[in-house]
Design a protein around this motif. Sequence first.
Motif, PDB file in Angstrom:
ATOM      1  N   ASP A  23      34.325  51.277  44.189  1.00  0.00           N
ATOM      2  CA  ASP A  23      35.128  50.118  43.793  1.00  0.00           C
ATOM      3  C   ASP A  23      36.380  50.110  44.673  1.00  0.00           C
ATOM      4  O   ASP A  23      37.265  50.957  44.532  1.00  0.00           O
ATOM      5  CB  ASP A  23      35.501  50.218  42.317  1.00  0.00           C
ATOM      6  CG  ASP A  23      36.234  48.980  41.810  1.00  0.00           C
ATOM      7  OD1 ASP A  23      36.661  48.159  42.652  1.00  0.00           O
ATOM      8  OD2 ASP A  23      36.389  48.848  40.583  1.00  0.00           O
ATOM      9  N   GLY A  56      40.317  44.618  45.132  1.00  0.00           N
ATOM     10  CA  GLY A  56      40.192  43.197  45.413  1.00  0.00           C
ATOM     11  C   GLY A  56      41.461  42.484  45.002  1.00  0.00           C
ATOM     12  O   GLY A  56      42.373  43.059  44.410  1.00  0.00           O
ATOM     13  N   ARG A  57      41.545  41.206  45.315  1.00  0.00           N
ATOM     14  CA  ARG A  57      42.751  40.423  45.005  1.00  0.00           C
ATOM     15  C   ARG A  57      42.700  39.903  43.569  1.00  0.00           C
ATOM     16  O   ARG A  57      41.646  39.603  43.031  1.00  0.00           O
ATOM     17  CB  ARG A  57      42.863  39.256  45.974  1.00  0.00           C
ATOM     18  CG  ARG A  57      43.141  39.649  47.403  1.00  0.00           C
ATOM     19  CD  ARG A  57      43.282  38.419  48.270  1.00  0.00           C
ATOM     20  NE  ARG A  57      44.380  37.557  47.772  1.00  0.00           N
ATOM     21  CZ  ARG A  57      44.688  36.378  48.310  1.00  0.00           C
ATOM     22  NH1 ARG A  57      43.983  35.915  49.353  1.00  0.00           N
ATOM     23  NH2 ARG A  57      45.679  35.662  47.816  1.00  0.00           N
ATOM     24  N   ARG A  61      42.964  41.892  37.097  1.00  0.00           N
ATOM     25  CA  ARG A  61      41.726  41.958  36.337  1.00  0.00           C
ATOM     26  C   ARG A  61      41.989  41.849  34.832  1.00  0.00           C
ATOM     27  O   ARG A  61      42.927  42.446  34.307  1.00  0.00           O
ATOM     28  CB  ARG A  61      40.980  43.267  36.621  1.00  0.00           C
ATOM     29  CG  ARG A  61      40.456  43.395  38.031  1.00  0.00           C
ATOM     30  CD  ARG A  61      39.606  44.646  38.216  1.00  0.00           C
ATOM     31  NE  ARG A  61      39.149  44.793  39.591  1.00  0.00           N
ATOM     32  CZ  ARG A  61      38.310  45.738  40.009  1.00  0.00           C
ATOM     33  NH1 ARG A  61      37.854  46.635  39.134  1.00  0.00           N
ATOM     34  NH2 ARG A  61      37.945  45.796  41.266  1.00  0.00           N
ATOM     35  N   ASN A  92      40.776  34.969  44.845  1.00  0.00           N
ATOM     36  CA  ASN A  92      40.778  36.269  44.179  1.00  0.00           C
ATOM     37  C   ASN A  92      39.338  36.723  43.909  1.00  0.00           C
ATOM     38  O   ASN A  92      38.405  35.921  43.841  1.00  0.00           O
ATOM     39  CB  ASN A  92      41.565  36.214  42.874  1.00  0.00           C
ATOM     40  CG  ASN A  92      43.048  35.953  43.101  1.00  0.00           C
ATOM     41  OD1 ASN A  92      43.567  36.274  44.173  1.00  0.00           O
ATOM     42  ND2 ASN A  92      43.707  35.357  42.109  1.00  0.00           N
ATOM     43  N   GLY A  93      39.180  38.037  43.706  1.00  0.00           N
ATOM     44  CA  GLY A  93      37.838  38.548  43.443  1.00  0.00           C
ATOM     45  C   GLY A  93      37.750  40.059  43.548  1.00  0.00           C
ATOM     46  O   GLY A  93      38.739  40.772  43.315  1.00  0.00           O
ATOM     47  N   PHE A  94      36.578  40.564  43.925  1.00  0.00           N
ATOM     48  CA  PHE A  94      36.271  41.991  43.898  1.00  0.00           C
ATOM     49  C   PHE A  94      35.716  42.441  45.259  1.00  0.00           C
ATOM     50  O   PHE A  94      34.976  41.698  45.919  1.00  0.00           O
ATOM     51  CB  PHE A  94      35.234  42.305  42.815  1.00  0.00           C
ATOM     52  CG  PHE A  94      35.632  41.812  41.447  1.00  0.00           C
ATOM     53  CD1 PHE A  94      36.375  42.622  40.598  1.00  0.00           C
ATOM     54  CD2 PHE A  94      35.272  40.541  41.020  1.00  0.00           C
ATOM     55  CE1 PHE A  94      36.753  42.171  39.340  1.00  0.00           C
ATOM     56  CE2 PHE A  94      35.640  40.087  39.761  1.00  0.00           C
ATOM     57  CZ  PHE A  94      36.384  40.898  38.915  1.00  0.00           C
ATOM     58  N   SER A  95      36.079  43.659  45.614  1.00  0.00           N
ATOM     59  CA  SER A  95      35.550  44.277  46.842  1.00  0.00           C
ATOM     60  C   SER A  95      34.861  45.578  46.473  1.00  0.00           C
ATOM     61  O   SER A  95      35.474  46.457  45.842  1.00  0.00           O
ATOM     62  CB  SER A  95      36.675  44.543  47.853  1.00  0.00           C
ATOM     63  OG  SER A  95      37.252  43.342  48.303  1.00  0.00           O
ATOM     64  N   SER A 128      31.693  41.510  49.005  1.00  0.00           N
ATOM     65  CA  SER A 128      32.865  40.750  48.580  1.00  0.00           C
ATOM     66  C   SER A 128      32.407  39.621  47.657  1.00  0.00           C
ATOM     67  O   SER A 128      31.576  38.780  48.051  1.00  0.00           O
ATOM     68  CB  SER A 128      33.608  40.180  49.797  1.00  0.00           C
ATOM     69  OG  SER A 128      34.655  39.332  49.393  1.00  0.00           O
ATOM     70  N   THR A 156      34.153  36.662  45.569  1.00  0.00           N
ATOM     71  CA  THR A 156      35.449  35.994  45.406  1.00  0.00           C
ATOM     72  C   THR A 156      35.275  34.570  44.898  1.00  0.00           C
ATOM     73  O   THR A 156      34.197  33.963  45.016  1.00  0.00           O
ATOM     74  CB  THR A 156      36.222  35.950  46.735  1.00  0.00           C
ATOM     75  OG1 THR A 156      35.455  35.229  47.710  1.00  0.00           O
ATOM     76  CG2 THR A 156      36.506  37.353  47.242  1.00  0.00           C
TER      77      THR A 156
END
Length: 283
Positions: free
Chosen positions: A150, A153-154, A157, A192-195, A261, A263
């Motif tokens: 994990d 990300g931007r 959460r 925004n989201g997750f990486s 990614s 997003t």
Amino acid sequence: MARRARAALGRSIRPGAPRRWVLSGLVLLTGLTGLLAYVGTRPGSEPEPPAGVPAEVGRPTGYPAVEANRSDPGPAAPGLRPRQRPPSPPPSPTPSAPASASASPQLSVSQRDIPAEVDLTAAGSRDWVHWGLRGNSTVRKRGGTGEILDQGGRGRRGNWDGNQEVFSWRDGGSVRSAHATSTGVFTCGAGNGFSLAVAGSGELRTVRLYAGLWMARGRLEVRLSTGGPATTLRLEDPHTSRSAEFTMRFRAPKGARLLISWTTEAVFGRGCGNVGLQAVALR
């Protein structure tokens, strides 16, 4: 006078003379026949073949029947009869195929609906991660490989409990087991989201990402850290929530990574348009 001439002729031709001549002739004839037979048996050059026929024409010497039916190629070894040929040498060993770790990198991505219930223990035989069970907590597979990373990300959460699909497991670390949990995490706002990342091992691996959105368009971008083009998929619902199972099959050498990614590309309405994340499984 005539009487004296007959007397002289009688003295010169005796009664046994004709018989001796016959015998002498027979002896001479027998001798000539023996001499001819002896001359015929003396060694000498063979008779020349008839005109127009090559000198080498004729049956081969040795074992003509065996030679004529021989199917194995190549000349026989010196001093061996045709059926006493030495065995053929064993074939040279075939070079083994290179290990899969040296195979070229590859990547494919597909999408489908998430099943109504997901068994992470079965889906993630190597590793799995679940988000949002208790607040923003993360549960990992107990004894997993740790290949799922994990990377943040931007966006801030948050967690929620209300997914359309539920998740279960029996081999968790911080939480040993869970049954039919509908929890996850999300982050609001465009951009925004997750990486995430998955470590390469040189072998072909399968990654399943369970993700969703709320009143937004999400963009999934997947690529290998070794280079090459990125694969992009989109998911959208302007009115309510939607989810998908993204399946990534990849091969990357050790030290390389699969980069993921997820997003928010666009939001619809004035609310918290967002993308969400439930789990990732690796096998």
